[in-house]
Each structure stands twice: as structure tokens, then as C-alpha cells.
Design a protein around this motif. Structure first.
Motif, PDB file in Angstrom:
ATOM      1  N   TYR A   1       0.824  -1.213   0.000  1.00 26.91           N
ATOM      2  CA  TYR A   1       0.000   0.000   0.000  1.00 26.91           C
ATOM      3  C   TYR A   1       0.860   1.266   0.000  1.00 26.91           C
ATOM      4  CZ  TYR A   1      -3.534  -3.453   0.981  1.00 26.91           C
ATOM      5  OH  TYR A   1      -4.353  -4.555   0.884  1.00 26.91           O
ATOM      6  N   CYS A   2       2.005   1.200   0.634  1.00 32.93           N
ATOM      7  CA  CYS A   2       2.919   2.346   0.605  1.00 32.93           C
ATOM      8  C   CYS A   2       3.488   2.559  -0.790  1.00 32.93           C
ATOM      9  CB  CYS A   2       4.051   2.140   1.604  1.00 32.93           C
ATOM     10  SG  CYS A   2       3.511   2.123   3.329  1.00 32.93           S
ATOM     11  N   HIS A   3       3.722   1.454  -1.517  1.00 31.24           N
ATOM     12  CA  HIS A   3       4.262   1.530  -2.876  1.00 31.24           C
ATOM     13  C   HIS A   3       3.380   2.437  -3.745  1.00 31.24           C
ATOM     14  CE1 HIS A   3       6.349  -0.498  -6.430  1.00 31.24           C
ATOM     15  NE2 HIS A   3       5.429   0.264  -6.985  1.00 31.24           N
ATOM     16  N   LYS A   4       2.074   2.271  -3.641  1.00 33.45           N
ATOM     17  CA  LYS A   4       1.155   3.066  -4.469  1.00 33.45           C
ATOM     18  C   LYS A   4       1.288   4.554  -4.177  1.00 33.45           C
ATOM     19  CE  LYS A   4      -2.620   0.899  -3.296  1.00 33.45           C
ATOM     20  NZ  LYS A   4      -4.059   0.558  -3.289  1.00 33.45           N
ATOM     21  N   VAL A   5       1.322   4.891  -2.891  1.00 34.45           N
ATOM     22  CA  VAL A   5       1.395   6.304  -2.510  1.00 34.45           C
ATOM     23  C   VAL A   5       2.744   6.895  -2.902  1.00 34.45           C
ATOM     24  CG1 VAL A   5       1.391   7.900  -0.562  1.00 34.45           C
ATOM     25  CG2 VAL A   5      -0.280   6.035  -0.653  1.00 34.45           C
ATOM     26  N   LEU A   6       3.813   6.159  -2.684  1.00 43.11           N
ATOM     27  CA  LEU A   6       5.136   6.659  -3.052  1.00 43.11           C
ATOM     28  C   LEU A   6       5.228   6.925  -4.548  1.00 43.11           C
ATOM     29  CD1 LEU A   6       7.309   4.333  -0.790  1.00 43.11           C
ATOM     30  CD2 LEU A   6       7.319   6.833  -0.720  1.00 43.11           C
ATOM     31  N   GLN A   7       4.680   6.019  -5.351  1.00 42.96           N
ATOM     32  CA  GLN A   7       4.742   6.233  -6.793  1.00 42.96           C
ATOM     33  C   GLN A   7       3.917   7.456  -7.194  1.00 42.96           C
ATOM     34  OE1 GLN A   7       3.728   2.919  -9.348  1.00 42.96           O
ATOM     35  NE2 GLN A   7       4.438   3.998 -11.172  1.00 42.96           N
TER      36      GLN A   7
ATOM     37  N   GLU B   1      -8.423  -2.897  -5.667  1.00 43.69           N
ATOM     38  CA  GLU B   1      -8.495  -2.347  -4.315  1.00 43.69           C
ATOM     39  C   GLU B   1      -9.193  -3.296  -3.349  1.00 43.69           C
ATOM     40  OE1 GLU B   1      -6.746   0.262  -3.645  1.00 43.69           O
ATOM     41  OE2 GLU B   1      -6.272   0.420  -5.765  1.00 43.69           O
ATOM     42  N   SER B   2     -10.001  -4.205  -3.870  1.00 37.56           N
ATOM     43  CA  SER B   2     -10.745  -5.135  -2.998  1.00 37.56           C
ATOM     44  C   SER B   2      -9.973  -6.426  -2.724  1.00 37.56           C
ATOM     45  CB  SER B   2     -12.098  -5.479  -3.633  1.00 37.56           C
ATOM     46  OG  SER B   2     -11.929  -6.269  -4.804  1.00 37.56           O
TER      47      SER B   2
ATOM     48  N   SER C   1      -2.192   1.191  -9.568  1.00 34.31           N
ATOM     49  CA  SER C   1      -2.775   0.024  -8.892  1.00 34.31           C
ATOM     50  C   SER C   1      -2.402  -1.269  -9.606  1.00 34.31           C
ATOM     51  CB  SER C   1      -4.300   0.162  -8.828  1.00 34.31           C
ATOM     52  OG  SER C   1      -4.683   1.228  -8.003  1.00 34.31           O
ATOM     53  N   MET C   2      -2.519  -1.271 -10.931  1.00 32.36           N
ATOM     54  CA  MET C   2      -2.218  -2.480 -11.701  1.00 32.36           C
ATOM     55  C   MET C   2      -0.739  -2.833 -11.599  1.00 32.36           C
ATOM     56  SD  MET C   2      -3.742  -4.811 -13.578  1.00 32.36           S
ATOM     57  CE  MET C   2      -5.224  -4.024 -14.271  1.00 32.36           C
ATOM     58  N   GLY C   3       0.117  -1.831 -11.734  1.00 29.14           N
ATOM     59  CA  GLY C   3       1.548  -2.085 -11.657  1.00 29.14           C
ATOM     60  C   GLY C   3       1.970  -2.608 -10.294  1.00 29.14           C
ATOM     61  N   THR C   4       1.380  -2.055  -9.244  1.00 29.96           N
ATOM     62  CA  THR C   4       1.717  -2.496  -7.890  1.00 29.96           C
ATOM     63  C   THR C   4       1.273  -3.940  -7.669  1.00 29.96           C
ATOM     64  OG1 THR C   4       1.455  -0.228  -7.086  1.00 29.96           O
ATOM     65  CG2 THR C   4       1.493  -1.952  -5.434  1.00 29.96           C
TER      66      THR C   4
ATOM     67  N   ILE D   1       5.557  -0.810 -17.395  1.00 28.96           N
ATOM     68  CA  ILE D   1       5.402  -0.014 -16.162  1.00 28.96           C
ATOM     69  C   ILE D   1       6.642  -0.104 -15.288  1.00 28.96           C
ATOM     70  CG2 ILE D   1       4.355  -1.681 -14.548  1.00 28.96           C
ATOM     71  CD1 ILE D   1       2.255   0.606 -14.008  1.00 28.96           C
ATOM     72  N   CYS D   2       7.349  -1.241 -15.360  1.00 28.03           N
ATOM     73  CA  CYS D   2       8.596  -1.381 -14.596  1.00 28.03           C
ATOM     74  C   CYS D   2       9.660  -0.402 -15.070  1.00 28.03           C
ATOM     75  CB  CYS D   2       9.135  -2.804 -14.693  1.00 28.03           C
ATOM     76  SG  CYS D   2       8.247  -4.012 -13.687  1.00 28.03           S
ATOM     77  N   GLN D   3       9.558   0.022 -16.314  1.00 25.15           N
ATOM     78  CA  GLN D   3      10.550   0.937 -16.888  1.00 25.15           C
ATOM     79  C   GLN D   3      10.241   2.396 -16.577  1.00 25.15           C
ATOM     80  OE1 GLN D   3      10.222  -0.214 -21.000  1.00 25.15           O
ATOM     81  NE2 GLN D   3      11.611  -1.971 -20.771  1.00 25.15           N
ATOM     82  N   ARG D   4       9.061   2.665 -16.028  1.00 21.86           N
ATOM     83  CA  ARG D   4       8.681   4.047 -15.742  1.00 21.86           C
ATOM     84  C   ARG D   4       9.517   4.585 -14.579  1.00 21.86           C
ATOM     85  NH1 ARG D   4       4.656   7.123 -17.798  1.00 21.86           N
ATOM     86  NH2 ARG D   4       3.891   8.886 -16.544  1.00 21.86           N
TER      87      ARG D   4
END
Length: 314
Positions: free
Chosen positions: A27-33, A116-117, A234-237, A267-270
Motif C-alpha cells: 500500500y505504501c508503494h502506491k502512494v510513493l509512486q 483495491e478489494s 494500482s495495476m503495476g503495484t 510499467i517497470c521501466q517508468r
């Protein structure tokens, strides 16, 4: 009781945005990105979850639910990844907006709702318990660390009850979390349930594969244009978590769902995605701390190889 005594960090008295997080948290990954995508200045405070800092008194005062991430802006406290993402969009609308356009395909909107679910904790711990369904787990979720995480997960309810006694002002929430964790462990222990969860993920990613066939992946993100949005985060995470757990072969490896594989590679390359990933040194430190002594001799040999490869690339 807590293994270390944590005090409220001085940074909590500072100005500006402060994100309390852990670098391995889904969940932190999403916010950091999102923060990197929007180019918002913030200060990152790493919570020591290995030693239960999120159950310390100072953090419970910040977020009584003892969950990450938490965003602080002066006296304002915003807990939870989705609430933080909404806050960033509402308060920093000119910083590279990430909201999906109003005309976004309902199917794509549904993708984010489904993601998200998902019970990410169950998917993660379940992959440790039912490792026959994984192929090649990646750092830091290698065997010694998985065993340590499982051991701590087994004692979590007991620790929560101890913290409830130590911090009576937060006892109600902590005891509810302890009860919930015990019920969750019963569910996770069922291989039948875990297989049903994997099948549901199969069906979801099949719908994603079918949708990706309708857009130009080389040019477009999920909304069908070159606009990068929250659904991509969300999808990338999600795909990254499945990858490090060693589930990529089941879901998109070896020619299965090749478009999902292409999307994940893209997305990994972003840059924003890369900026969130822990460094090799950080990963090795985490693995070492969480590795039982019996495994450390072998790990030291692996670590020396990885560190050498890191130095050679500089």
C-alpha cells in the motif's frame, strides 16, 4: 511486548508533507509512486515494522489502527493509501493529475475497484504457506525471510494483546485486530481457499489481457491514451507483488497472457516506478536482518555476488 522502545521522531514536529511508510509495503508503494509522479516534495519516514514500531505508542497516537501508510501535513493526519491518493489529487490538482478521465471505460474503472478489494495480505502470506503454487520468489521474499515472516505472523495475535495491555487507550482497536488476525490465519491455512483466490486472480487477469488487446500498449496506458493514471499505479503495484512472490509464471510468464507481461515490463521501466523500488543494498540488509542464523553463511555468499554486481554497474 515491544522488542524496541520507540519514541516519537522529531521529524513529526516538522512542516511540509511527511509520509510514514515501509518500503516493502504494497500500500505504501502506491502512494510513493503517486508522490513521485506528481513531483510533490515530501519527507519519508521509514517505519520499522520488523520491530513493531507501528504498534508503538507514538504511532498509535498518529494512527490508532496501526496501519501504513500515513500522510502528515502539519496537524492534518491522513491514514490509508486510498484516502492519501484522494487527498493528493484534491490538494495538488495541477501536479500531473492522476485521476481517470470521466469518459474512462467502465471496465477500466472496474479494474481499479477489483484491485483495491483484493486481500493482498492473504495473497502474500498464503504464497509462503502454500509455496507449491509459486515458482521463483524474488528478494526480499526468499525462503529464510518467508520463514521469519511466518513465525512473526504466528505470534501477532499474542503481541497485539500484549500491546493492548501496555497501551489501554488503544486496547479496543488492538484487541479487534488480534481477533481478526486469528480468523484470517484460519482462512489462509486452507489451501482450498488459496486456490480459489488464485483462480479469481486468473479470471481477473484474463479480462485485463482481453482489454489490452483492444489498445496500443506501446502508446497507451490503461485509460486508452498516453495518460498515466491511478489505475496504472494500482495495476503495476499488483503485478509487481505477484512477481516478487514468484507467481508470474502462473499468471503471465512462459507465453501466458503476453500482453499483461508486456504491460508489466512497460510499467517497470517508468521512472516513478523505479524510484520506489528498494535498492539492492537495502534489500540485502533487510534479508540479513530477517534471516535465521542457520541460513546466514549461504546468504553471505549470495550477498557478495549481488553487491559486486551493484558496484560494477556504477
Amino acid at each position: 511486548m515491544s522488542e524496541k522502545r520507540f519514541k516519537r521522531p522529531s521529524i513529526a514536529n516538522g512542516d511540509g508533507l511527511i509520509l510514514y511508510c515501509n518500503q516493502y509495503s504494497y500500500y505504501c508503494h502506491k502512494v510513493l509512486q503517486a508522490l513521485h509522479e506528481k513531483e510533490i516534495r515530501f519527507t519519508k519516514y521509514e517505519i520499522d515494522v520488523t520491530n513493531d514500531e507501528h504498534f508503538s505508542e507514538w504511532f498509535l497516537e498518529l494512527n490508532p489502527r496501526a496501519e501504513l501508510p500515513v500522510l502528515q501535513n502539519g496537524l492534518l493526519i491522513v491514514p490509508g493509501s486510498n484516502r492519501i491518493l484522494d487527498y493528493l489529487e484534491e490538494n495538488f490538482p495541477k501536479n500531473n493529475p492522476l485521476r481517470m478521465p470521466n469518459e474512462t471505460d467502465k471496465l477500466v474503472v472496474g479494474f481499479r475497484q477489483t484491485i483495491e478489494s483484493l486481500p493482498i495480505g492473504v495473497i502474500t502470506i498464503g504464497s509462503f504457506l502454500h509455496s507449491q503454487h509459486t515458482s521463483s520468489p524474488k528478494f526480499p521474499f526468499v525462503l529464510p525471510v518467508r520463514q521469519t515472516i511466518l513465525a512473526r505472523d504466528e505470534t501477532l495475535s499474542h503481541r497485539l494483546r500484549s500491546y493492548a495491555t501496555e497501551y489501554p487507550g488503544f486496547a479496543e482497536v488492538l484487541l479487534k485486530k488480534a481477533d481478526f488476525h486469528e480468523r484470517k490465519r484460519t482462512i489462509i491455512a486452507s489451501e482450498e481457499y488459496y486456490c480459489k483466490l488464485l483462480i479469481a486472480l486468473d479470471e481477473f487477469l484474463t479480462s485485463v489481457e482481453q482489454y489490452l488487446a483492444t489498445i496500443d500498449i506501446g502508446r497507451c496506458w490503461l485509460v486508452g491514451t498516453d495518460t498515466f493514471t491511478l489505475v496504472d499505479i494500482s495495476m503495476g503495484t499488483l503485478l509487481h507483488r505477484l512477481y516478487v512472490l514468484g507467481l508470474e509464471d502462473r499468471f503471465w510468464g512462459k507465453g501466458k497472457r503476453p500482453l499483461v507481461g508486456r504491460y508489466f515490463t512497460k510499467i517497470c521501466q517508468r521512472e516513478s516506478f523505479q524510484s520506489v523500488l528498494p535498492s539492492k543494498v537495502s534489500i540485502l540488509r533487510t534479508v540479513w536482518i530477517n534471516t535465521p542464523p542457520v541460513y546466514k553463511a549461504g546468504l553471505a555468499a549470495v550477498s557478495s555476488v549481488l553487491i559486486s554486481s551493484t558496484l560494477l554497474k556504477r
